[in-house]
Design a protein around this motif. Structure first.
Motif, PDB file in Angstrom:
ATOM      1  N   GLY A 312       9.336 -16.125  27.400  1.00 52.96           N
ATOM      2  CA  GLY A 312       8.242 -16.232  28.368  1.00 52.96           C
ATOM      3  C   GLY A 312       8.218 -15.054  29.315  1.00 52.96           C
ATOM      4  N   SER A 313       9.393 -14.665  29.821  1.00 49.11           N
ATOM      5  CA  SER A 313       9.429 -13.523  30.732  1.00 49.11           C
ATOM      6  C   SER A 313       9.147 -12.222  29.996  1.00 49.11           C
ATOM      7  CB  SER A 313      10.783 -13.454  31.454  1.00 49.11           C
ATOM      8  OG  SER A 313      11.828 -13.112  30.570  1.00 49.11           O
ATOM      9  N   GLU A 314       9.573 -12.121  28.715  1.00 50.52           N
ATOM     10  CA  GLU A 314       9.279 -10.894  27.968  1.00 50.52           C
ATOM     11  C   GLU A 314       7.776 -10.678  27.841  1.00 50.52           C
ATOM     12  OE1 GLU A 314       9.587  -8.885  23.533  1.00 50.52           O
ATOM     13  OE2 GLU A 314      10.705 -10.721  23.925  1.00 50.52           O
ATOM     14  N   LEU A 315       7.049 -11.705  27.403  1.00 52.88           N
ATOM     15  CA  LEU A 315       5.600 -11.565  27.262  1.00 52.88           C
ATOM     16  C   LEU A 315       4.944 -11.223  28.596  1.00 52.88           C
ATOM     17  CD1 LEU A 315       4.388 -14.413  24.859  1.00 52.88           C
ATOM     18  CD2 LEU A 315       4.560 -11.969  24.400  1.00 52.88           C
ATOM     19  N   ALA A 316       5.402 -11.867  29.661  1.00 50.82           N
ATOM     20  CA  ALA A 316       4.807 -11.620  30.973  1.00 50.82           C
ATOM     21  C   ALA A 316       5.106 -10.205  31.457  1.00 50.82           C
ATOM     22  CB  ALA A 316       5.319 -12.649  31.979  1.00 50.82           C
ATOM     23  N   VAL A 317       6.349  -9.772  31.310  1.00 47.51           N
ATOM     24  CA  VAL A 317       6.734  -8.453  31.816  1.00 47.51           C
ATOM     25  C   VAL A 317       6.074  -7.341  31.000  1.00 47.51           C
ATOM     26  CG1 VAL A 317       8.685  -6.871  32.119  1.00 47.51           C
ATOM     27  CG2 VAL A 317       8.882  -9.248  32.844  1.00 47.51           C
ATOM     28  N   VAL A 318       6.016  -7.492  29.687  1.00 45.30           N
ATOM     29  CA  VAL A 318       5.348  -6.482  28.866  1.00 45.30           C
ATOM     30  C   VAL A 318       3.889  -6.331  29.279  1.00 45.30           C
ATOM     31  CG1 VAL A 318       4.519  -6.036  26.516  1.00 45.30           C
ATOM     32  CG2 VAL A 318       6.899  -6.653  26.886  1.00 45.30           C
ATOM     33  N   MET A 399      15.383  -1.335  30.825  1.00 46.39           N
ATOM     34  CA  MET A 399      15.992  -1.478  29.502  1.00 46.39           C
ATOM     35  C   MET A 399      17.218  -2.385  29.558  1.00 46.39           C
ATOM     36  SD  MET A 399      15.622   2.374  27.949  1.00 46.39           S
ATOM     37  CE  MET A 399      16.244   1.900  26.334  1.00 46.39           C
ATOM     38  N   CYS A 400      17.996  -2.294  30.625  1.00 48.55           N
ATOM     39  CA  CYS A 400      19.156  -3.175  30.792  1.00 48.55           C
ATOM     40  C   CYS A 400      18.703  -4.628  30.898  1.00 48.55           C
ATOM     41  CB  CYS A 400      19.950  -2.760  32.025  1.00 48.55           C
ATOM     42  SG  CYS A 400      21.411  -3.780  32.352  1.00 48.55           S
ATOM     43  N   CYS A 401      17.682  -4.858  31.697  1.00 47.75           N
ATOM     44  CA  CYS A 401      17.133  -6.207  31.830  1.00 47.75           C
ATOM     45  C   CYS A 401      16.605  -6.695  30.482  1.00 47.75           C
ATOM     46  CB  CYS A 401      16.015  -6.195  32.880  1.00 47.75           C
ATOM     47  SG  CYS A 401      15.234  -7.801  33.128  1.00 47.75           S
ATOM     48  N   SER A 402      15.893  -5.805  29.773  1.00 51.16           N
ATOM     49  CA  SER A 402      15.315  -6.169  28.485  1.00 51.16           C
ATOM     50  C   SER A 402      16.394  -6.561  27.477  1.00 51.16           C
ATOM     51  CB  SER A 402      14.499  -4.994  27.936  1.00 51.16           C
ATOM     52  OG  SER A 402      13.980  -5.285  26.672  1.00 51.16           O
ATOM     53  N   PHE A 403      17.546  -5.888  27.540  1.00 57.25           N
ATOM     54  CA  PHE A 403      18.628  -6.239  26.612  1.00 57.25           C
ATOM     55  C   PHE A 403      19.004  -7.709  26.744  1.00 57.25           C
ATOM     56  CE2 PHE A 403      23.098  -7.106  25.927  1.00 57.25           C
ATOM     57  CZ  PHE A 403      23.248  -6.723  24.602  1.00 57.25           C
ATOM     58  N   PHE A 404      19.205  -8.175  27.977  1.00 59.32           N
ATOM     59  CA  PHE A 404      19.609  -9.559  28.182  1.00 59.32           C
ATOM     60  C   PHE A 404      18.472 -10.531  27.849  1.00 59.32           C
ATOM     61  CE2 PHE A 404      22.822  -7.411  30.791  1.00 59.32           C
ATOM     62  CZ  PHE A 404      23.954  -8.050  30.343  1.00 59.32           C
ATOM     63  N   VAL A 405      17.234 -10.132  28.119  1.00 58.76           N
ATOM     64  CA  VAL A 405      16.093 -10.983  27.770  1.00 58.76           C
ATOM     65  C   VAL A 405      16.077 -11.249  26.271  1.00 58.76           C
ATOM     66  CG1 VAL A 405      13.567 -11.059  27.622  1.00 58.76           C
ATOM     67  CG2 VAL A 405      14.668 -10.297  29.735  1.00 58.76           C
ATOM     68  N   GLN A 406      16.158 -10.181  25.496  1.00 60.45           N
ATOM     69  CA  GLN A 406      16.010 -10.337  24.049  1.00 60.45           C
ATOM     70  C   GLN A 406      17.292 -10.817  23.377  1.00 60.45           C
ATOM     71  OE1 GLN A 406      14.342  -6.474  23.549  1.00 60.45           O
ATOM     72  NE2 GLN A 406      12.521  -7.126  24.681  1.00 60.45           N
ATOM     73  N   ALA A 407      18.450 -10.470  23.947  1.00 61.21           N
ATOM     74  CA  ALA A 407      19.691 -11.065  23.449  1.00 61.21           C
ATOM     75  C   ALA A 407      19.672 -12.573  23.694  1.00 61.21           C
ATOM     76  CB  ALA A 407      20.895 -10.426  24.136  1.00 61.21           C
ATOM     77  N   GLY A 408      19.094 -12.997  24.814  1.00 60.03           N
ATOM     78  CA  GLY A 408      18.960 -14.426  25.089  1.00 60.03           C
ATOM     79  C   GLY A 408      18.068 -15.125  24.080  1.00 60.03           C
ATOM     80  N   TYR A 434       7.314 -23.369  24.157  1.00 54.96           N
ATOM     81  CA  TYR A 434       7.737 -23.241  25.553  1.00 54.96           C
ATOM     82  C   TYR A 434       7.868 -21.776  25.969  1.00 54.96           C
ATOM     83  CZ  TYR A 434       8.332 -27.959  27.328  1.00 54.96           C
ATOM     84  OH  TYR A 434       8.087 -29.217  27.830  1.00 54.96           O
ATOM     85  N   GLY A 435       8.128 -20.879  25.021  1.00 53.36           N
ATOM     86  CA  GLY A 435       8.103 -19.461  25.354  1.00 53.36           C
ATOM     87  C   GLY A 435       6.737 -19.015  25.829  1.00 53.36           C
ATOM     88  N   ASN A 436       5.687 -19.475  25.140  1.00 54.18           N
ATOM     89  CA  ASN A 436       4.333 -19.133  25.565  1.00 54.18           C
ATOM     90  C   ASN A 436       3.957 -19.823  26.864  1.00 54.18           C
ATOM     91  OD1 ASN A 436       4.304 -18.843  22.383  1.00 54.18           O
ATOM     92  ND2 ASN A 436       2.664 -17.571  23.185  1.00 54.18           N
ATOM     93  N   VAL A 437       4.448 -21.050  27.062  1.00 55.89           N
ATOM     94  CA  VAL A 437       4.227 -21.735  28.340  1.00 55.89           C
ATOM     95  C   VAL A 437       4.821 -20.916  29.473  1.00 55.89           C
ATOM     96  CG1 VAL A 437       4.779 -23.789  29.699  1.00 55.89           C
ATOM     97  CG2 VAL A 437       4.091 -24.031  27.308  1.00 55.89           C
ATOM     98  N   GLY A 438       6.032 -20.397  29.261  1.00 57.08           N
ATOM     99  CA  GLY A 438       6.676 -19.580  30.282  1.00 57.08           C
ATOM    100  C   GLY A 438       5.860 -18.342  30.606  1.00 57.08           C
ATOM    101  N   ALA A 439       5.337 -17.669  29.573  1.00 53.63           N
ATOM    102  CA  ALA A 439       4.542 -16.462  29.803  1.00 53.63           C
ATOM    103  C   ALA A 439       3.317 -16.762  30.655  1.00 53.63           C
ATOM    104  CB  ALA A 439       4.119 -15.859  28.465  1.00 53.63           C
ATOM    105  N   LEU A 440       2.612 -17.835  30.331  1.00 57.75           N
ATOM    106  CA  LEU A 440       1.401 -18.175  31.087  1.00 57.75           C
ATOM    107  C   LEU A 440       1.737 -18.560  32.524  1.00 57.75           C
ATOM    108  CD1 LEU A 440      -0.421 -20.160  28.261  1.00 57.75           C
ATOM    109  CD2 LEU A 440      -1.200 -18.010  29.291  1.00 57.75           C
ATOM    110  N   CYS A 441       2.851 -19.278  32.713  1.00 53.47           N
ATOM    111  CA  CYS A 441       3.248 -19.664  34.071  1.00 53.47           C
ATOM    112  C   CYS A 441       3.639 -18.439  34.902  1.00 53.47           C
ATOM    113  CB  CYS A 441       4.405 -20.660  34.018  1.00 53.47           C
ATOM    114  SG  CYS A 441       3.950 -22.298  33.413  1.00 53.47           S
ATOM    115  N   TYR A 442       4.434 -17.543  34.327  1.00 56.16           N
ATOM    116  CA  TYR A 442       4.859 -16.354  35.068  1.00 56.16           C
ATOM    117  C   TYR A 442       3.675 -15.437  35.375  1.00 56.16           C
ATOM    118  CZ  TYR A 442       9.771 -17.518  34.068  1.00 56.16           C
ATOM    119  OH  TYR A 442      10.993 -18.131  34.011  1.00 56.16           O
ATOM    120  N   LEU A 443       2.746 -15.289  34.427  1.00 55.03           N
ATOM    121  CA  LEU A 443       1.578 -14.436  34.676  1.00 55.03           C
ATOM    122  C   LEU A 443       0.658 -15.058  35.721  1.00 55.03           C
ATOM    123  CD1 LEU A 443       0.757 -13.179  31.080  1.00 55.03           C
ATOM    124  CD2 LEU A 443       1.596 -11.809  32.998  1.00 55.03           C
ATOM    125  N   THR A 444       0.594 -16.382  35.764  1.00 53.26           N
ATOM    126  CA  THR A 444      -0.194 -17.045  36.811  1.00 53.26           C
ATOM    127  C   THR A 444       0.453 -16.822  38.175  1.00 53.26           C
ATOM    128  OG1 THR A 444      -0.972 -18.722  35.248  1.00 53.26           O
ATOM    129  CG2 THR A 444      -1.143 -19.249  37.599  1.00 53.26           C
TER     130      THR A 444
END
Length: 497
Positions: A312-318, A399-408, A434-444
């Motif tokens: 969810g955070s990856e989609l929102a941050v990208v 990039m450091c943050c992204s590593f943990f996001v995608q490793a997660g 729920y990943g997509n739910v997270g993206a929509l919530c974070y973008l809102t």
């Protein structure tokens, strides 16, 4: 047991082969890759399409929102379909289907057709769920984290590939349609590969049977308490569609009266789905499952929360990072986009590494918890990024943050297929949704808060999910050499079930 370096080298070497289960893995991640190329084929041309068709910024944002609007229910429904009909047929069908809305979008001359075709295309984003079960059928539990990480990470790279390659395709096809030809071509390519995929793979290795749910129509759970938990889990998956409708009404796509009708319809849908869950799981309510046949629904809930925070955070941050870099450092749109693309590029390595760590660290649950805490630290660092920072340092923090996001993400889906293999498609669908739910919530949230509050909120939610991960149950046989074996976690040597 072999030493860890030998195991790592052996797995990396095996990935270079195109035999047996690795052949299926490579064919399947490429199928997922194509669904993401199709799903994200609008973004590279948004400015061009807006200029050519005279669209406002709000209308372009609306099209982008429609691109993810139906992915949430589609992932749940696709999970049910693949548990029933198998991943080979379902993945082939999704890829062939992609050609229809792609062609419609490529031929569109009005905002309304663009919206309708993009809504239809959002279903293609559910393709991710299918390969999760396909890969889990072909790989033993001890290798499943690595295999699912490669599948998810390399397939997910399709979004970045679309951004880098489609503009060049459009230039080359300028005389025969430009962006329209490029977008239509992605649909044709997906459909052609879908037909090939139907002939190229089987759902299981030779001699293995494909386990299906005993009951159809909703996720089959195994205890009375689990029925109530599933009813609660279902609420956000419907409520987020109301959030999408509200955002579409907010940009003027339809009136407040229409919004009220949509919300009322969603309420009826929630009641109908809840009733279906209640009916399908009558045996669970009656206590018909023996202790050995039960699986923990709380693991599904924790994994859903984990994917909410990670994917969810990856989609929102990208979605927001190019603008963030442009506003913070005064970069041009092209340079800001290229700088921010490093976040997506980490998918190629970070997600497989997360799955590999889950395979090798001795406890899948502790591995996920550790990575989630690292993710929280990563977003804390992103919250500190400001105009006084060197651009290179800000990029390194991203990039450091992204590593943990995608490793997660990789560590999450190293567990998902093992919770209950018989219904792993539906579990994967719920967790993926729920990943997509997270993206929509974070973008809102980003509509009402600045980037600092945005990053801090994601970091705080990661800490919360890391805390509740103690309720995650280590799946039986997490490190077995074959499906159906039982493993003592204190001594990860397979024993006969």
């Amino acid at each position: 047991m072999p030493s860890r370096p030998d195991t790592i080298r052996a797995r990396i070497g095996a990935l270079a082969s195109f035999d047996g289960r690795y052949r299926v893995l490579h064919l399947t991640w490429f199928a997922f890759f194509l669904t993401f190329v199709v799903w994200f084929n609008f973004a590279p041309f948004s400015a061009t399409i807006g200029e050519e068709l005279g669209l406002s910024r709000e209308q372009l944002l609306t099209i982008g929102l429609c691109n993810v609007a139906l992915t949430v229910p589609a992932r749940v429904l696709v999970g049910m379909a693949l548990d029933r009909w198998g991943p080979r047929r379902v993945f082939g069908a999704i890829l062939v289907y992609a050609a229809v809305p792609c062609t419609a979008f490529a031929l569109a001359t009005s905002f309304e057709v663009l919206v309708a075709s993009r809504l239809a295309l959002s279903i293609v984003g559910a393709g991710f769920v299918v390969g999760i079960r396909m890969v889990s059928e072909w790989f033993p539990p001890r290798e499943i984290g690595t295999a699912e990480g490669v599948y998810g990470g390399w397939g997910n790279f399709g979004s970045a590939a679309a951004a880098f390659t489609l503009p060049g395709v459009a230039v080359a096809a300028g005389a025969i349609g430009g962006w329209r030809a490029a977008i239509a071509a992605t649909g044709v390519l997906a459909a052609g590969y879908g037909l090939y995929y139907l002939r190229a793979v089987t759902d299981t290795p030779e001699g293995s049977s494909y386990a299906r749910p005993r009951r159809q129509g909703a996720l089959e759970v195994t205890s009375r308490r689990s029925v109530y938990a599933l009813l609660v889990l279902n609420v956000p998956l419907v409520a987020v569609l109301g959030l999408v409708a509200w955002r579409l009404q907010r940009v003027g796509l339809f009136s407040t009266r229409v919004l009220v009708v949509i919300l009322a319809t969603l309420a009826v849908l929630l009641v109908a789905q809840s009733r279906r869950i209640w009916t399908v799981n009558a045996p669970a309510r009656a206590g018909a499952y023996d202790e050995g046949d039960r699986y923990p629904i709380r693991s599904v809930a924790v994994l859903s929360a984990s994917y909410f925070v990670t994917f969810g955070s990856e989609l929102a941050v990208v979605s927001m990072l190019p603008t963030f870099f442009a506003d913070t450092f005064g970069l041009s749109a092209v340079l800001a986009g290229a700088t921010a693309s490093a976040f997506a590029f980490m998918n190629l390595g970070a997600r497989p590494i997360g799955g590999l760590m889950s395979d090798l660290m001795g406890s899948r649950t502790r591995t996920l918890t550790t990575i989630l805490l690292g993710l929280a630290v990563g977003y804390g660092g992103m919250a500190l990024v400001g105009s006084a920072w060197p651009v290179g340092l800000a990029m390194a923090a991203a990039m450091c943050c992204s590593f943990f996001v995608q490793a997660g993400e990789g560590a999450t889906y190293a567990i998902v297929p093992l919770v209950e293999p018989r219904v792993s498609g539906q579990i994967s669908g719920i967790v993926g949704a729920y990943g997509n739910v997270g993206a929509l919530c974070y973008l809102t949230l980003l509509l009402f808060a600045g980037p600092t509050a945005f990053f801090l909120t994601i970091g705080a939610s990661a800490v919360v999910v890391a805390g509740i991960s103690r309720f995650l149950v280590e799946p039986a046989g997490s490190f077995a050499d074959a499906h159906g074996e039982v493993v003592d976690l204190a001594d990860p040597t397979p024993v006969a079930a």
